[in-house]
Motif scaffolding. Structure first.
Motif, PDB file in Angstrom:
ATOM      1  N   GLY A   1      88.971  20.117  51.213  1.00  0.00           N
ATOM      2  CA  GLY A   1      87.865  19.252  50.860  1.00  0.00           C
ATOM      3  C   GLY A   1      86.503  19.759  51.250  1.00  0.00           C
ATOM      4  N   GLY A   2      86.338  21.062  51.607  1.00  0.00           N
ATOM      5  CA  GLY A   2      85.021  21.603  51.973  1.00  0.00           C
ATOM      6  C   GLY A   2      84.720  21.397  53.432  1.00  0.00           C
ATOM      7  N   GLY A   3      83.648  22.000  53.891  1.00  0.00           N
ATOM      8  CA  GLY A   3      83.283  21.952  55.304  1.00  0.00           C
ATOM      9  C   GLY A   3      82.900  20.560  55.745  1.00  0.00           C
ATOM     10  N   GLN A   4      83.266  20.284  56.994  1.00  0.00           N
ATOM     11  CA  GLN A   4      82.941  18.979  57.562  1.00  0.00           C
ATOM     12  C   GLN A   4      81.823  19.090  58.587  1.00  0.00           C
ATOM     13  OE1 GLN A   4      86.329  16.741  58.849  1.00  0.00           O
ATOM     14  NE2 GLN A   4      87.613  17.454  57.191  1.00  0.00           N
ATOM     15  N   GLY A   5      81.322  20.321  58.812  1.00  0.00           N
ATOM     16  CA  GLY A   5      80.240  20.468  59.761  1.00  0.00           C
ATOM     17  C   GLY A   5      78.901  20.246  59.068  1.00  0.00           C
ATOM     18  N   ASP A   6      77.829  20.260  59.896  1.00  0.00           N
ATOM     19  CA  ASP A   6      76.493  20.072  59.342  1.00  0.00           C
ATOM     20  C   ASP A   6      75.942  21.419  58.882  1.00  0.00           C
ATOM     21  OD1 ASP A   6      75.837  17.617  61.883  1.00  0.00           O
ATOM     22  OD2 ASP A   6      76.636  17.397  59.852  1.00  0.00           O
ATOM     23  N   GLY A   7      76.078  21.764  57.593  1.00  0.00           N
ATOM     24  CA  GLY A   7      75.531  22.996  57.020  1.00  0.00           C
ATOM     25  C   GLY A   7      76.400  24.202  57.175  1.00  0.00           C
ATOM     26  N   ALA A   8      77.586  24.082  57.810  1.00  0.00           N
ATOM     27  CA  ALA A   8      78.466  25.248  57.954  1.00  0.00           C
ATOM     28  C   ALA A   8      79.176  25.505  56.651  1.00  0.00           C
ATOM     29  CB  ALA A   8      79.484  24.968  59.062  1.00  0.00           C
ATOM     30  N   SER A   9      79.252  26.764  56.240  1.00  0.00           N
ATOM     31  CA  SER A   9      79.920  27.148  54.981  1.00  0.00           C
ATOM     32  C   SER A   9      81.395  27.290  55.200  1.00  0.00           C
ATOM     33  CB  SER A   9      79.345  28.476  54.486  1.00  0.00           C
ATOM     34  OG  SER A   9      80.054  28.904  53.347  1.00  0.00           O
ATOM     35  N   ASP A  10      82.211  26.916  54.202  1.00  0.00           N
ATOM     36  CA  ASP A  10      83.660  27.070  54.307  1.00  0.00           C
ATOM     37  C   ASP A  10      84.006  28.554  54.420  1.00  0.00           C
ATOM     38  OD1 ASP A  10      84.011  24.412  54.213  1.00  0.00           O
ATOM     39  OD2 ASP A  10      84.861  24.316  52.199  1.00  0.00           O
ATOM     40  N   ILE A  11      83.627  29.334  53.439  1.00  0.00           N
ATOM     41  CA  ILE A  11      83.941  30.766  53.420  1.00  0.00           C
ATOM     42  C   ILE A  11      82.656  31.523  53.079  1.00  0.00           C
ATOM     43  CG2 ILE A  11      85.284  32.581  52.316  1.00  0.00           C
ATOM     44  CD1 ILE A  11      87.362  30.465  51.562  1.00  0.00           C
ATOM     45  N   ARG A  12      82.380  32.558  53.843  1.00  0.00           N
ATOM     46  CA  ARG A  12      81.214  33.396  53.557  1.00  0.00           C
ATOM     47  C   ARG A  12      81.505  34.818  53.984  1.00  0.00           C
ATOM     48  NH1 ARG A  12      77.064  31.956  58.447  1.00  0.00           N
ATOM     49  NH2 ARG A  12      78.513  30.711  59.701  1.00  0.00           N
ATOM     50  N   ASP A  13      80.654  35.690  53.526  1.00  0.00           N
ATOM     51  CA  ASP A  13      80.799  37.104  53.855  1.00  0.00           C
ATOM     52  C   ASP A  13      79.866  37.406  55.012  1.00  0.00           C
ATOM     53  OD1 ASP A  13      79.923  40.055  53.684  1.00  0.00           O
ATOM     54  OD2 ASP A  13      81.713  39.965  52.407  1.00  0.00           O
ATOM     55  N   VAL A  14      80.438  37.953  56.089  1.00  0.00           N
ATOM     56  CA  VAL A  14      79.641  38.340  57.263  1.00  0.00           C
ATOM     57  C   VAL A  14      79.875  39.820  57.517  1.00  0.00           C
ATOM     58  CG1 VAL A  14      79.199  37.967  59.710  1.00  0.00           C
ATOM     59  CG2 VAL A  14      79.815  36.023  58.253  1.00  0.00           C
ATOM     60  N   ALA A  15      78.883  40.616  57.186  1.00  0.00           N
ATOM     61  CA  ALA A  15      78.966  42.074  57.406  1.00  0.00           C
ATOM     62  C   ALA A  15      80.198  42.654  56.754  1.00  0.00           C
ATOM     63  CB  ALA A  15      78.945  42.387  58.899  1.00  0.00           C
ATOM     64  N   GLY A  16      80.495  42.178  55.532  1.00  0.00           N
ATOM     65  CA  GLY A  16      81.622  42.719  54.781  1.00  0.00           C
ATOM     66  C   GLY A  16      82.964  42.127  55.164  1.00  0.00           C
ATOM     67  N   VAL A  17      82.966  41.073  56.036  1.00  0.00           N
ATOM     68  CA  VAL A  17      84.217  40.438  56.457  1.00  0.00           C
ATOM     69  C   VAL A  17      84.184  38.982  56.000  1.00  0.00           C
ATOM     70  CG1 VAL A  17      85.650  39.731  58.403  1.00  0.00           C
ATOM     71  CG2 VAL A  17      84.441  41.926  58.482  1.00  0.00           C
ATOM     72  N   LYS A  18      85.268  38.568  55.369  1.00  0.00           N
ATOM     73  CA  LYS A  18      85.355  37.167  54.953  1.00  0.00           C
ATOM     74  C   LYS A  18      85.510  36.300  56.223  1.00  0.00           C
ATOM     75  CE  LYS A  18      87.463  37.805  50.391  1.00  0.00           C
ATOM     76  NZ  LYS A  18      88.656  37.529  49.573  1.00  0.00           N
ATOM     77  N   PHE A  19      84.704  35.251  56.314  1.00  0.00           N
ATOM     78  CA  PHE A  19      84.721  34.365  57.486  1.00  0.00           C
ATOM     79  C   PHE A  19      84.837  32.908  57.024  1.00  0.00           C
ATOM     80  CE2 PHE A  19      82.214  31.684  60.509  1.00  0.00           C
ATOM     81  CZ  PHE A  19      83.116  31.721  61.573  1.00  0.00           C
ATOM     82  N   MET A  20      85.897  32.225  57.481  1.00  0.00           N
ATOM     83  CA  MET A  20      86.064  30.797  57.201  1.00  0.00           C
ATOM     84  C   MET A  20      85.773  30.032  58.504  1.00  0.00           C
ATOM     85  SD  MET A  20      89.438  28.575  56.071  1.00  0.00           S
ATOM     86  CE  MET A  20      89.526  29.205  54.407  1.00  0.00           C
ATOM     87  N   GLY A  21      84.768  29.183  58.476  1.00  0.00           N
ATOM     88  CA  GLY A  21      84.428  28.379  59.647  1.00  0.00           C
ATOM     89  C   GLY A  21      84.367  26.909  59.297  1.00  0.00           C
ATOM     90  N   LYS A  22      85.139  26.093  60.042  1.00  0.00           N
ATOM     91  CA  LYS A  22      85.188  24.659  59.741  1.00  0.00           C
ATOM     92  C   LYS A  22      85.144  23.835  61.041  1.00  0.00           C
ATOM     93  CE  LYS A  22      87.891  24.550  55.439  1.00  0.00           C
ATOM     94  NZ  LYS A  22      87.085  23.561  54.717  1.00  0.00           N
TER      95      LYS A  22
END
Length: 887
Positions: free
Chosen positions: A767-788
């Motif tokens: 259902g997408g990120g539940q944090g305030d402005g945090a992206s579900d999946i993004r690219d960080v220095a060429g590494v996929k990062f999921m933060g929730k």
């Protein structure tokens, strides 16, 4: 009609047919006269009836009363064995009228019994009357037809009876039998009255006055009758003997003594056999009535009686205990009339054997020392008091035994020197005790014990008794009086109140006297033998020296007894179920419950506890008698009796047995056998039921068992039943169906909880990120990062969700922050396998934890978990991990 048993029953039946209630003998320890050491007359049990303090449903009574005269004011001990009619134990036949008939009926009943029922020759009888009692004089002439010369007026107190300095009193008539002029002696009142020709066989007391003061005497409104006929004396007369020891009862006992020793009762040996026969009776009946040998009070008198007999057994050459071997003969002779003798036979036998074994060791040591100390003394010399005291104090050799052993050599004992040595020893003991570190406030109990002696405990077989107030303590000091509202500690000479010990709580109840009442809230033992009643004066004023009636709270004592006996049964059942390593380590026997600690290294399973409870209840259902024996500690333990942790035992111990074993090695044997000084039920059935409530740990290798019995168990089960009924009502099923219904509900709840957890996970990950402005999946220095940031997800579910995130990414790093309702956070970091060489989940989760206000974290390089107290920093934690990936 000449045997003792037949004479006794004839007497009782005669008065029974003449409207008298046949009343059983009262115990030898008086319950209603604290001034008496032992019951010494038939009227003792009726004292309060005569004084008007008590009423009975009958106005005429008859008894065969067992009596002892061996201590205090009435002491015949030293004469026994050497005269024809002295006994320590005797039976007093009597008839009593409580305001019903008086002199005329009493004289008529007596004369008809002895001349018609007993067939005694009237020509051999004469009577005495008090010198001013013209009425009795005339009645004897009218009813018996006696001439004036056979009715003798006696002006002395011998023919005027009084209960005390004040109270009921009145003149007497004594009936005498003339054994013939071939025996020396004169009639009563003559110079030769101490001879053996004229023997008193019956005394009739006409209780017609009340002594108000020394000078004032008034008529009683309801004159009464009290008579006493010595059974042994009248049996000798009816059997044609002039010596009480020639009657059938004593012949049987002496014959048993002759057979056991191989020594005939002739010459110098005759007295020894007589002493043994008489003292066997008194010792046996005293033990049956709850007296046990000791160094204080009644127990000391019993010990003197026993040891005097045992000394004579030794003089007859007996080298092994003798008296217990004669007990079956005594029981056969007197057990039918006195069933308590049969009931207590095992206790009497054990006590006699134990005391005689101990005494033989004492006698051997004492006689050797006495011989060495007196080998230079001659007739008329005196043994010094120091040596006599050493015999007593060091070797347990009583003073009277020392005197008896020296009497044949006509050597005396320095009594004053003996007394001085004893006082010096007491003073030294007092000084040592005061310096022992005990509280100064406890000093008073030591001093009172020394002054007053030990309290006589009567509570093994009664819950009511009379006593005399010996001391009152208030605020740590002895006082003479205390008034209503005062908190006091009261000591009486004898008490039915149990003093707290062995885990059993002290008794409560009431102490009453004339014009005052004291409510007892506890009873404690102090000063090695004092029973101290802790109380509040609720009415009037209590004074030292007052006579009091003591009444134990019966309901509370009954609950205490049931709980104490149940403790014994549970203890044995635990040993049967868990093993013999189980030993009691302390207990509390309270009215409402019981608690005891036992050695056992692990929790007791529900199945084991149920077996323990079932075994204890099986013994309860036997309604088996609870028996008590007196034994040495070593003998008791050798027979399998358990000594309890923390208890101090003397040389002699009470051994309590209950129940019969029903399985294993105990089949047919005593089930529970323990050393115990507490009070117990009369039979196991009085416990009713025992219910174990819990088993819990109280220390390394020690478990605590709590249980309830009787009414407490019933109330507990009733409460459980009420709860079951209420539960079945809520569930709308029958009580028998409650368990299956609850199991169904539990299964349904588990399923629902699982479904809810699955739904939460799906919602959280899809259902997408539940944090305030945090992206579900993004690219960080060429590494996929999921933060929730996930709210309402249990910490235990985060790792499973992280695994799902890894599957979604294929390659990358997952960081999930779970925030609980109380604002605390849990962090999980997962690294796919292809990136483990570049990033460590452990290092990354520690960065997240630091951002959340926590420290550390741990796990594997591909999955790690940590926590922190500040869930509001969840976004900062995610950004900190992302920053670490791009560094």
């Amino acid at each position: 009609m000449s045997g003792v048993n037949e004479i006794r029953s004839t007497f009782l039946d005669y008065f029974g047919k003449n409207g008298h209630e046949i009343v059983s003998s009262s115990p030898l320890v008086p319950r209603n006269d604290p001034t008496l050491m032992f019951t010494n007359a038939g009227m003792v049990q009726f004292k309060n009836v005569f004084t008007g303090l008590e009423s009975r449903p009958y106005s005429r009574a008859t008894t065969a009363q067992k009596c002892v005269r061996a201590g205090g004011k009435h002491n015949d001990l030293d004469n026994v064995g050497y005269t024809a009619r002295h006994h320590t134990f005797f039976e007093m036949l009597g008839n009593f009228s409580f305001g019903d008939y008086f002199k005329e009926n009493a004289i008529e009943l007596a004369w008809n019994l002895i001349t018609k029922e007993f067939g005694i020759d009237a020509k051999r009888l004469l009577v005495t009357v008090y010198h001013t009692d013209d009425e009795a004089f005339g009645l004897w002439k009218k009813i018996a037809g006696l001439t004036d010369d056979r009715i003798i007026r006696i002006p002395t107190s011998d023919n005027f009876w009084a209960m005390g300095d004040t109270g009921p009193c009145g003149p007497c008539s004594e009936i005498f039998y003339d054994h013939g002029d071939h025996i020396w002696g004169g009639p009563p009142g003559s110079p030769d009255e101490d001879g053996d020709r004229f023997i008193e066989i019956w005394n009739l007391v006409f209780m017609q006055y009340e002594q108000i003061t020394k000078e004032q005497r008034i008529d009683l409104p309801r004159p009464s009758i009290d008579t006493g006929m010595g059974l042994e004396r009248v049996a000798a007369l009816l059997q044609g003997k002039h010596d009480n020891y020639d009657i059938d009862l004593f012949r049987a006992l002496i014959a048993a003594s002759e057979e056991a020793t191989g020594v005939k009762a002739e010459g110098d040996r005759r007295a020894s056999h007589r002493v043994i026969a008489d003292h066997l009776r008194s010792a046996s009946f005293l033990i049956a009535d709850g007296v046990l040998p000791s160094n204080e009070g009644r127990g000391y008198v019993l010990r003197r009686i026993m040891r005097r007999a045992m000394r004579h057994a030794e003089l007859l050459g007996a080298r092994e205990p003798l008296m217990y071997k004669l007990l079956p003969t005594l029981v056969a002779q007197m057990g039918r009339a006195y069933p308590e003798l049969v009931r207590a036979e095992p206790l009497i036998s054990e006590t006699l054997k134990l005391e005689e074994n101990r005494f033989r060791k004492t006698l051997e040591r004492g006689l050797n020392l006495l011989s060495d100390a007196t080998n230079t003394l001659h007739k008329g010399d005196m043994l010094d008091g120091e040596t006599a005291f050493k015999l007593y104090d060091t070797y347990g050799f009583p003073l009277d035994l020392t005197q008896d052993a020296l009497r044949a050599r006509e050597i005396g004992v320095d009594i004053a020197g003996f007394t001085d040595a004893m006082e010096r020893q007491k003073a030294e003991a007092r000084s040592h005790w005061q310096g022992s570190g005990d509280k100064a406030t406890e000093t008073i109990w030591f001093e009172l014990k020394e002054k007053l002696g030990a309290t006589e405990f009567l509570g093994y077989d009664t819950e009511t008794a009379e006593g005399v107030v010996l001391a009152i303590v208030a605020d740590g000091k002895s006082v003479d009086t205390a008034k209503a509202g005062d908190t006091v500690q009261v000591i009486v000479n004898q008490t039915p109140f149990y003093g707290e010990s062995g885990g059993q709580m002290g008794d409560t109840g009431v102490i009453r006297g004339e014009g005052f009442a004291v409510e007892v809230s506890d009873t404690q033992k102090k000063g090695a033998g004092l029973f101290v009643h802790i109380a509040v004066v609720t009415e009037g004023e209590i004074k030292v020296g007052e006579a009091v009636a003591l009444t134990v709270d019966h309901a509370r004592r009954s609950r205490l007894r049931a709980n104490h006996s149940a403790t014994h049964l549970l203890h044995e059942a635990l040993r049967e179920v868990l093993g013999t390593h189980v030993a009691q380590k302390g207990s509390l026997v309270a009215p409402e419950r019981l608690r005891f600690d036992v050695s056992h290294p692990k929790p007791i399973s529900a199945e084991e506890l149920q077996r323990v409870e079932d075994m204890a209840n099986a013994i309860i259902l036997q309604t088996a008698p609870v028996t008590t024996r007196l034994m040495s500690v070593d003998d008791a333990i050798a027979e399998g009796a358990m000594a309890l942790f923390g208890e101090k035992y003397g040389d002699e111990v009470r051994v309590v047995s209950m129940g019969r074993g029903i399985e294993g090695s105990k089949v047919g044997k005593a089930y529970s056998v323990e050393l115990c000084g507490g009070t117990h039920v009369g039979n196991t059935g009085e416990i009713g039921l025992v219910r174990v409530l819990s088993d819990s740990p109280v220390g390394a290798g020690v478990r605590r068992i709590e249980a309830v019995t009787a009414e407490g168990a019933r109330a507990y089960l009733a409460e459980q039943d009420d709860r079951m009924k209420a539960l079945s009502g809520v569930l709308k099923v029958q009580p028998a169906e409650v368990l299956s219904r609850v199991e169904t509900l539990v299964d349904e709840r588990r399923k629902l909880e699982k479904e809810l957890a699955d739904a939460k996970r799906r919602l959280a990950m899809g259902g997408g990120g539940q944090g305030d402005g945090a992206s579900d999946i993004r690219d960080v220095a060429g590494v996929k990062f999921m933060g929730k940031t996930l709210n309402g997800i249990d910490a235990k579910d985060l790792k499973g969700l992280a695994d799902e995130g890894k599957a979604t990414l294929g390659s990358g790093v997952v960081t999930l922050i779970g925030v609980s309702e109380d604002g605390k956070a849990s962090a999980v970091v997962a690294v796919t396998e292809d990136l483990v060489g570049r990033f460590s989940a452990v290092d990354l989760v520690r960065i997240a934890s630091a951002a959340l206000g926590g420290k550390g974290g741990g796990g594997r390089p591909d999955m790690a978990q940590a926590g922190g107290p500040d869930g509001a920093k969840a976004d900062e934690a995610l950004e900190a991990v992302a920053a670490a990936l791009g560094a």
